[in-house]
Design an enzyme around this catalytic site. Sequence first.
Site, short mmCIF file in Angstrom:
data_model
loop_
_atom_site.label_atom_id
_atom_site.label_comp_id
_atom_site.label_asym_id
_atom_site.label_seq_id
_atom_site.Cartn_x
_atom_site.Cartn_y
_atom_site.Cartn_z
CB CYS A 40 -27.71 -30.34 -40.06
SG CYS A 40 -28.37 -28.76 -40.59
CB CYS A 45 -26.52 -26.03 -39.87
SG CYS A 45 -26.06 -27.55 -40.67
CE LYS A 48 -23.35 -22.40 -38.30
NZ LYS A 48 -22.49 -23.10 -39.20
CE1 TYR A 175 -19.01 -25.61 -40.72
CE2 TYR A 175 -17.34 -26.74 -41.99
CZ TYR A 175 -18.54 -26.74 -41.32
OH TYR A 175 -19.26 -27.90 -41.25
CD GLU A 179 -19.70 -21.46 -38.95
OE1 GLU A 179 -20.16 -21.22 -40.08
OE2 GLU A 179 -19.88 -22.54 -38.37
CG HIS A 433 -29.30 3.38 -54.38
ND1 HIS A 433 -27.97 3.18 -54.14
CD2 HIS A 433 -29.61 4.63 -53.91
CE1 HIS A 433 -27.46 4.25 -53.57
NE2 HIS A 433 -28.43 5.14 -53.42
CD GLU A 438 -26.58 0.26 -54.80
OE1 GLU A 438 -26.89 0.88 -55.83
OE2 GLU A 438 -26.85 0.66 -53.66
#
Length: 456
Positions: A40, A45, A48, A175, A179, A433, A438
Amino acid sequence: MDFDLIVVGGGSGGVRAARMAATYGAKVAVIEADRVGGTCVIRGCIPKKLFVYAARFSEIFEIAGSYGWTVDAQFDWPTLVANKDKEIARLEAAYEAAVEKPGGTIIRDRAIVTGPNSVRLQKAGREITGRYLLIATGGHPYVPSLPGCELGITSNEAFHLKQLPHSILIDGGGYVAAEFATIFAGLGVHTTVVYRGRGMLRGFDEDLRAGFDAGLEARGVRRIYETTIRKLEKSGDDIVAHFSDGVDAPFGAVMFATGRRANTGGLGLEAAGVALNPDGSVPVDNYSRTNVPSIYAVGDVTGRLQLTPLAVREGWYVAETLFNNNPMMSVDLSLVGTAVFAEPEVATIGLSEADAATHGDIDVYVARFRPMLNTLSPVPERMLMKLITEANDGRVLGLHILGPGAAELVQIAAIPMGMGARKADFDRAMAMHPTAGEELVTFKSPSYRYRGGVKV
Ligand SMILES: Cc1cc2nc3c(=O)[nH]c(=O)nc-3n(C[C@H](O)[C@H](O)[C@H](O)COP(=O)(O)OP(=O)(O)OC[C@H]3O[C@@H](n4cnc5c(N)ncnc54)[C@H](O)[C@@H]3O)c2cc1C
C-alpha cells in the site's frame, strides 16, 4: 520463546497487528524483507493515488479556459517521481515508528517459517521463536507466462519508470489496469487496454461499467476486449504485441495488470504444517487462524478481499484476540466499500442492481447529471448515482457512483448503510446545496423497480 508474536511482513496488516500487540505489552518482532509499509505505502494505494492526482491536472487544465484561465502547462515526470519518493520515504518512517514506539522490533531480513513457533532469518542465518506467528506477507503481481513476458512491466515498476513511454499497452481489466490506464492517459501517454473479458471492472454494477467505458473512450483510451496477448517481441525501442486476433502492434511499454498472487512461495508454510489453497493463499478461520493453532494470517496473503483497510482491521483483530483478551471475529465483508481511483472515478458499496434483483423486490433510483464544474465547459461527461433499496421497507442495499468525488461520497454513505439505513433516513437528511451528494437525499420516486426478479 524469543517473542510473544513474530509478524512476517511489515505491510498494512503486519504493522497494525504488531503495533497493537506491542501496545498491549506483547514482545513483538516484525520481519520485513523489503521496505516497511508494504504494498500500500511503497508500491500501491499511496503512490498510485499521488499519480492519479498528477494525471487529473490535465482535466482541470482542459476546462480552465472556460473559467477564464489561460494555462501553459508543462509536465515533468522525474519531478513527480522524485516528490512521490520523498513522500513514500516519510510514510515508511512513520510505519517504522508505529512498530518501534510501543516497543516492537523490526528485523530487516527474509523469513522462512520452520515450524509452528519458529522462523529462520535468511540473511542472518539464525532462527527465532515466537509463541504466535502472524503471516502478513501480502502478494505480488501475477504475470502470464507468454513468450516475451519479461519485456513487460507491472505496477511495481510503473512507479519507477525513468521516463514516460510514448505509448503503453495495459493488459488487464481490474482496478489496477483501470487506474493506470487513466494515469498514463492523463499524463499524455497513448494508452491501450487489452482484456480478455467483454469490459473492464467485472463485478461492478453494469451501469458503472458502461459509464466507465464511455469515460475511457472520451479520454482517448483504446480498449481491445475479448483479446489476449500471445507474445511480446522487442523491436528497436518498442515492444511489439502479438494479439490473439492475429493483429500485431508496437508500444513504447507493456504493463501487466493481470491479478496478484499470495506471497507464500518459499515461505516454508507447508513444511510447518500450514494448509494452502490451490492458488497459494492461506485459508484462515473467522479469527484469522490457520489450521496450525499458533500461526495466524491476515491481509492479501489470505486471498480474501485485497484492500488495505481489511488487512489493517484483520491485523488489529488478531492483536485484540491474542493479547487483549478480546476475541474479535473477522470483518463483515457484505458492506465493504471499494473505489477505482481512475477517471472517471468509480465507487461502490453493497449489492449491484443485478445481484440485488435476485434477492427480492427492489426499487432503483438513478440520477445522471453534469457535475457543476463541467457546466461552463464543453466537457459533456455526466455523473451517475444509483441507489438500490429493498421495496418493502426501503433498506438501502447498494450505492454506486461514477464521477468526481465518488469514493468520498461512498465512504460517508457507508456509515448509515452499516447502521441499516432506509431510504426514509436518507430523505430526512437536509440537502447541502449545491453539491453532487445532495442527489442522494433528494430522490423522489424510483427510476424503475424489480418485482419477482423482473424489471418493471
Ligand atoms: C497498484 C496497487 C494499488 C492499490 N490501491 C489500493 C487502494 O487504493 N486501496 C486499497 O484499499 N488497497 C489498494 N491496494 C491493495 C493494498 O495495497 C493491499 O491490499 C495491502 O497492501 C495488503 O496489505 P498486507 O499487509 O496484506 O500486505 P503487503 O502490504 O503487501 O505487505 C506484505 C509485506 O510482506 C513482506 N514480505 C513478503 N514475504 C516476506 C518474507 N518471506 N519475509 C519478510 N517479509 C516478507 C513484503 O516485502 C511486504 O512488505 C493496491 C494494490 C496495488 C498493487
